[in-house]
Write an enzyme that holds these catalytic residues in place. Structure first.
Site, PDB file in Angstrom:
ATOM      1  N   ASP A   1      57.442 -28.313  -6.356  1.00 40.06           N
ATOM      2  CA  ASP A   1      56.551 -27.151  -6.301  1.00 40.06           C
ATOM      3  C   ASP A   1      55.583 -27.278  -5.137  1.00 40.06           C
ATOM      4  OD1 ASP A   1      57.688 -26.246  -8.520  1.00 40.06           O
ATOM      5  OD2 ASP A   1      55.860 -26.188  -9.754  1.00 40.06           O
TER       6      ASP A   1
ATOM      7  N   TYR B   1      57.163 -26.500  -1.968  1.00 40.97           N
ATOM      8  CA  TYR B   1      57.350 -25.053  -1.917  1.00 40.97           C
ATOM      9  C   TYR B   1      56.029 -24.377  -1.554  1.00 40.97           C
ATOM     10  CZ  TYR B   1      58.442 -20.295  -3.389  1.00 40.97           C
ATOM     11  OH  TYR B   1      58.634 -18.929  -3.414  1.00 40.97           O
TER      12      TYR B   1
ATOM     13  N   GLU C   1      41.666 -24.502 -19.768  1.00 37.16           N
ATOM     14  CA  GLU C   1      42.771 -24.744 -20.701  1.00 37.16           C
ATOM     15  C   GLU C   1      43.976 -25.288 -19.955  1.00 37.16           C
ATOM     16  OE1 GLU C   1      42.851 -20.559 -21.942  1.00 37.16           O
ATOM     17  OE2 GLU C   1      44.854 -20.433 -21.036  1.00 37.16           O
TER      18      GLU C   1
ATOM     19  N   LYS D   1      47.455 -25.795 -18.121  1.00 33.49           N
ATOM     20  CA  LYS D   1      48.426 -24.945 -17.435  1.00 33.49           C
ATOM     21  C   LYS D   1      49.793 -25.451 -17.867  1.00 33.49           C
ATOM     22  CE  LYS D   1      49.684 -23.248 -12.831  1.00 33.49           C
ATOM     23  NZ  LYS D   1      50.978 -22.841 -13.283  1.00 33.49           N
TER      24      LYS D   1
ATOM     25  N   ASP E   1      53.658 -25.827 -18.051  1.00 35.16           N
ATOM     26  CA  ASP E   1      54.699 -25.707 -17.037  1.00 35.16           C
ATOM     27  C   ASP E   1      55.978 -25.164 -17.676  1.00 35.16           C
ATOM     28  OD1 ASP E   1      55.820 -25.863 -14.598  1.00 35.16           O
ATOM     29  OD2 ASP E   1      56.157 -28.025 -14.618  1.00 35.16           O
TER      30      ASP E   1
ATOM     31  N   TYR F   1      48.489 -17.553 -24.416  1.00 36.52           N
ATOM     32  CA  TYR F   1      47.142 -17.785 -23.869  1.00 36.52           C
ATOM     33  C   TYR F   1      46.474 -16.516 -23.340  1.00 36.52           C
ATOM     34  CZ  TYR F   1      50.286 -18.196 -19.872  1.00 36.52           C
ATOM     35  OH  TYR F   1      51.282 -17.983 -18.967  1.00 36.52           O
TER      36      TYR F   1
ATOM     37  N   LYS G   1      45.861 -27.676  -9.874  1.00 37.52           N
ATOM     38  CA  LYS G   1      47.039 -28.494 -10.164  1.00 37.52           C
ATOM     39  C   LYS G   1      46.712 -29.962  -9.966  1.00 37.52           C
ATOM     40  CE  LYS G   1      50.889 -25.437  -9.565  1.00 37.52           C
ATOM     41  NZ  LYS G   1      52.304 -25.525  -9.184  1.00 37.52           N
TER      42      LYS G   1
ATOM     43  N   CYS H   1      79.657 -34.222  11.423  1.00 37.06           N
ATOM     44  CA  CYS H   1      79.269 -33.699  10.112  1.00 37.06           C
ATOM     45  C   CYS H   1      79.856 -34.613   9.040  1.00 37.06           C
ATOM     46  CB  CYS H   1      79.789 -32.280   9.935  1.00 37.06           C
ATOM     47  SG  CYS H   1      79.665 -31.708   8.235  1.00 37.06           S
TER      48      CYS H   1
ATOM     49  N   CYS I   1      82.775 -32.459   7.013  1.00 36.32           N
ATOM     50  CA  CYS I   1      84.044 -32.031   7.606  1.00 36.32           C
ATOM     51  C   CYS I   1      84.375 -32.781   8.895  1.00 36.32           C
ATOM     52  CB  CYS I   1      84.016 -30.525   7.868  1.00 36.32           C
ATOM     53  SG  CYS I   1      82.874 -30.077   9.183  1.00 36.32           S
TER      54      CYS I   1
ATOM     55  N   CYS J   1      75.757 -28.438  11.247  1.00 36.10           N
ATOM     56  CA  CYS J   1      77.192 -28.574  11.460  1.00 36.10           C
ATOM     57  C   CYS J   1      77.661 -27.276  12.098  1.00 36.10           C
ATOM     58  CB  CYS J   1      77.893 -28.796  10.132  1.00 36.10           C
ATOM     59  SG  CYS J   1      79.664 -28.592  10.273  1.00 36.10           S
TER      60      CYS J   1
ATOM     61  N   CYS K   1      83.420 -25.345   7.810  1.00 37.74           N
ATOM     62  CA  CYS K   1      82.968 -26.493   7.008  1.00 37.74           C
ATOM     63  C   CYS K   1      82.792 -26.002   5.566  1.00 37.74           C
ATOM     64  CB  CYS K   1      81.646 -27.036   7.549  1.00 37.74           C
ATOM     65  SG  CYS K   1      80.946 -28.366   6.553  1.00 37.74           S
TER      66      CYS K   1
HETATM   67  S1  IVH Z   1      46.742 -17.053 -17.303  1.00 36.01           S
HETATM   68  C1  IVH Z   1      46.483 -13.082 -14.621  1.00 36.01           C
HETATM   69  N1  IVH Z   1      46.932 -19.352 -18.520  1.00 36.01           N
HETATM   70  O1  IVH Z   1      50.886 -20.101 -14.621  1.00 36.01           O
HETATM   71  C2  IVH Z   1      47.151 -14.381 -14.748  1.00 36.01           C
HETATM   72  N2  IVH Z   1      48.653 -18.768 -17.024  1.00 36.01           N
HETATM   73  O2  IVH Z   1      50.429 -18.775 -11.552  1.00 36.01           O
HETATM   74  C3  IVH Z   1      47.274 -14.808 -16.170  1.00 36.01           C
HETATM   75  N3  IVH Z   1      50.451 -20.418 -16.889  1.00 36.01           N
HETATM   76  O3  IVH Z   1      51.798 -16.748 -14.301  1.00 36.01           O
HETATM   77  C4  IVH Z   1      47.833 -16.154 -16.318  1.00 36.01           C
HETATM   78  N4  IVH Z   1      49.613 -21.834 -18.337  1.00 36.01           N
HETATM   79  O4  IVH Z   1      53.011 -18.245 -16.033  1.00 36.01           O
HETATM   80  C5  IVH Z   1      47.499 -18.519 -17.634  1.00 36.01           C
HETATM   81  N5  IVH Z   1      46.957 -21.327 -19.712  1.00 36.01           N
HETATM   82  C6  IVH Z   1      47.529 -20.506 -18.838  1.00 36.01           C
HETATM   83  C7  IVH Z   1      48.755 -20.798 -18.229  1.00 36.01           C
HETATM   84  C8  IVH Z   1      49.285 -19.906 -17.310  1.00 36.01           C
HETATM   85  C9  IVH Z   1      50.619 -21.573 -17.524  1.00 36.01           C
HETATM   86  C10 IVH Z   1      51.382 -19.874 -15.907  1.00 36.01           C
HETATM   87  C11 IVH Z   1      51.627 -18.414 -16.009  1.00 36.01           C
HETATM   88  C12 IVH Z   1      51.067 -17.825 -14.745  1.00 36.01           C
HETATM   89  C13 IVH Z   1      51.116 -19.000 -13.827  1.00 36.01           C
HETATM   90  C14 IVH Z   1      50.015 -18.959 -12.800  1.00 36.01           C
END
Ligand code: IVH
Length: 719
Positions: free
Chosen positions: A36, A39, A116, A118, A120, A227, A315, A413, A416, A431, A436
């Protein structure tokens, strides 16, 4: 175009290609190949370049979307309230800045925020009407998602009926997840069955929810954490912190651990506290979400184009460990790009054993001076493929030699044995062999992808196997496949075979057959002509009847000739007049353009690229085969006279925000169908900015430049 802009344009294209490919792997195959964090880095680089060069923004840039694309096979659900995402940060300083910012926006009042976990997982919205579960949907592009009701109903902790007097409309939002133990078990079973492993629990959850067969989801130990809310009627919430008790009362699973804070210090403490306990949760977490508690304060703070101003996601840093780099293997990507991969002494990171890490490209290896035998620091954030961060130089064995990429692959390569070349503009070796197998697969996938010929049954693994078994060497070979050949195709391994089957094969052949008469624009896009994206394909299709017409296009030759002959005013004028007459060009509105030049539907570089393609041996062969295979794309050509008469002829639009009754794609298609042009960035050349709710920076830019801003109703009045 200035040199630095030209350079930026190339990098932007490259980044978009990479991001789109990673999106596809993430959303459609549920099998990402980068972390991530990696990304996010690519995405941020693209954002920064687009901010610096707004002219380069196009409507199909990944930055213009909120999330992944919904899959076609599910019914679509339009969210009554858009599902936005959050701004992400990895730094405590930015969290502090976030709080300072909102304190400035709402001075002289206390602003309590909730911290709270996050989760995954996969964002899901569940709609209850009078207490009954009506439907559930994925986020999709934020406005329209996939209807995954059947799959969500298989999750035991999600009630089908809320107890007591539930609100009339109660849309709850949260994250579906696969718990850590369930994930390990599932991957073990898949490994034993010879099936590809899921990269992480989130992808496994996404794969389960996006399975068309609900019995698959039912067999996976999915859970849910709610949430937040979407559309709500019949009850009034004033504080976010109250939903935890309300949800519990209604039997909806929600966070057990959350914190309230009203200062930067308290917020940072809560984030650290959460980090202490989150490893014991049943689900993966990758951060903390900080949200303003009072809904009235949220309303005042509002939104930017993509995310709320009242929340931010922090994060946690990925776990880092040291291990030994035993070897470097080179893989061939589907675009022919050679990617070095580190072979590591197996080591435990974030709960799983790691023996591979991506090294990205030659320059990255040079920059970090990575050598075989080195001790390296690797980082992993919940994903299976970690990254090598740095070398521990003090532990370098004597005699370790600098890594020479070209020598390492013996100049060939590794798939190939074909020639490899490093384009000076790109960081990667490629390549060169178009045949290929690694590249053919990629081309077949692109050809069959949505937006191109939309032959769903030929995606991912099927394309892989068709090429591997030698049934397809060129995307057009698909049109010669027979049902019995396809039915026998083994999608598994020799030890654990899994055939495609008669039913799937019949469907696939029918889908392929249908593609013969799809719209010309899709065909032009599917052929992967260099520089031809969707917009160009549509522009070309509006002015040409058939593929052959494009190949022999006088319009395109005129465009290149016009640019070559600009010094010769007389000759250039003749061509310009001719192009204007056909509607393929219009007089330039730019004052800077002293020669009163023209603006063509397709620029000279793209025009040349199209002509070159059809002039090449490969292009000629393609054309000939298209004829032989009786492929006759449906024409979308409009007569010049008609084109000029179309209500939006010559007008350039930029879209921003969410429109009340149409998606951006619909609005773009409408504009193009009515003769207008859609561009991604606001500039002086923009005629209208079509703005919906939560429109962001583009509105400011429009105001700054004095560009007319219209809403959907005014837009509809234009036609
Ligand atoms: S609140 C308006 N709370 O993380 C946005 N999101 O990029 C409301 N996620 O799209 C999201 N835990 O899929 C919120 N406690 C949490 C979360 C949470 C995971 C995800 C959710 C959101 C993305 C944020």
């Amino acid at each position: 175009m200035a040199k630095d802009e030209a350079q930026a344009a190339r990098r932007v294209e490259e980044l978009r290609g990479q991001i789109k490919e990673h999106d596809r792997r993430y959303y459609q195959e549920a099998a990402p190949t980068i972390s991530d964090r990696e990304y996010d880095r690519l995405y941020k680089e693209l954002l920064d370049l687009e901010a610096k060069f707004p002219e380069l923004v196009t409507p199909d840039s990944p930055t213009q979307r909120v999330g992944g694309k919904p899959l076609q096979a599910f019914d679509q659900v339009r969210h009554r309230v858009p599902m936005l995402s959050l701004d992400n940060t990895y730094s405590e300083e930015e969290v502090a800045n976030f709080y300072k910012r909102i304190t400035k926006l709402l001075p002289n009042v206390k602003i309590p925020v909730v911290i709270e976990p996050k989760v995954d997982g996969v964002a899901v919205s569940v709609m209850y009407e009078n207490g009954k579960l009506k439907y559930a949907a994925t986020r999709g592009d934020g406005l329209v998602g996939d209807d995954i009701t059947q799959n969500i109903k298989t999750i035991k902790s999600v009630p089908h009926q809320l107890p007591g007097a539930a609100p009339r409309i109660f849309e709850v939002r949260g994250e579906a997840y696969l718990d850590k133990k369930g994930f390990e078990k599932l991957n073990k079973e898949r490994g034993a069955a010879g099936l590809p492993l899921f990269a992480n629990p989130r992808n496994a959850a996404a794969g389960s929810l996006k399975h068309l067969d609900p019995s698959v989801a039912a067999r996976r130990p999915l859970g849910m954490v709610f949430y937040g809310t979407g559309a709500v009627e019949g009850t009034a919430l004033d504080l976010h912190s109250k939903i935890f008790t309300l949800f519990k009362k209604l039997g909806l699973p929600t966070h057990e651990d959350w914190w309230l804070a009203d200062s930067v210090d308290k917020i940072l403490n809560a984030i650290r506290d959460l980090d202490e306990v989150r490893r014991d949760f049943a689900y993966e977490t990758d951060g903390a979400v900080i949200k303003v508690d009072a809904l009235a304060q949220r309303e005042k703070l509002g939104f930017t184009a993509k995310s709320p101003r009242w929340a931010i996601a922090y994060k946690y840093a990925a776990e880092q460990v040291e291990t030994k780099l035993l070897d470097i293997k080179v893989q061939v990507g589907r675009t022919g790009i050679l990617t070095p991969v580190a072979v590591l002494e197996p080591v435990l990171v974030s709960g799983s054993t790691v023996s591979r890490a991506t090294l990205h490209n030659e320059d990255e290896i040079k920059r970090k001076d990575i050598r075989i035998g080195d001790t390296v620091v690797i980082e992993k954030a919940g994903e299976v493929i970690p990254a090598v961060i740095e070398v521990v130089k003090s532990k370098r064995p004597r005699g370790a030699k600098p890594f020479d990429f070209f020598k390492h692959i013996h100049g060939k390569c590794p798939v190939c044995g074909g020639e490899v070349r490093r384009d000076p503009e790109f960081v990667a070796w490629r390549c060169e062999n178009l045949l290929c197998p690694a590249q053919t697969t990629r081309r077949v996938e692109f050809f069959a992808a949505r937006g191109a010929l939309d032959i769903e049954s030929v995606g991912g693994i099927v394309a892989d196997k068709l090429v591997e078994r030698g049934l397809v060497r060129d995307p057009l070979d698909l049109f010669e496949l027979k049902v019995d050949q396809l039915a026998k195709l083994n999608l598994g391994t020799d030890e654990a075979p899994r055939v495609f089957g008669e039913k799937n094969a019949t469907k696939a052949v029918q889908a392929i057959d249908r593609a013969r008469t799809l719209a010309l624009s899709r065909w032009l896009y599917a052929l992967a002509i260099p520089d031809v994206g969707k917009t160009t394909a549509t522009d070309l299709a509006r002015f040409h009847e058939t593929i052959e017409d494009v190949a022999n296009s006088k319009l395109l030759r005129d465009v290149t000739a016009y640019h070559e002959l600009r010094a010769d005013k007389e000759a250039a004028k003749q061509i310009a007049d001719r192009l204007i007459e056909t509607g393929f060009a219009e007089p330039s509105k730019s004052k800077a353009d002293k020669n009163r030049g023209i603006v063509t539907q397709v620029g000279p570089v793209v025009a040349q690229s199209v002509l070159d393609f059809f002039d090449s041996a490969a292009g000629k062969k393609t054309l000939q085969r298209i004829k032989q295979l009786r492929i006759k794309p449906a024409t979308e050509k409009i007569s010049a006279k008609k084109a000029a008469e179309l209500p939006l002829a010559g007008k350039t639009f930029v879209l921003t925000g969410a429109l009340p009754s149409m998606t951006r794609e619909e609005a773009s298609a409408k504009i193009q169908a009515l003769g207008g042009h859609v561009s991604g960035g606001v500039s002086k050349k923009t005629d209208y900015v079509l703005a919906g709710s939560e429109a962001g920076g583009k509105l400011d830019k429009a105001k700054e430049l004095g560009v007319k801003v219209i809403d959907e109703a005014q837009f509809r009045n234009l036609w």
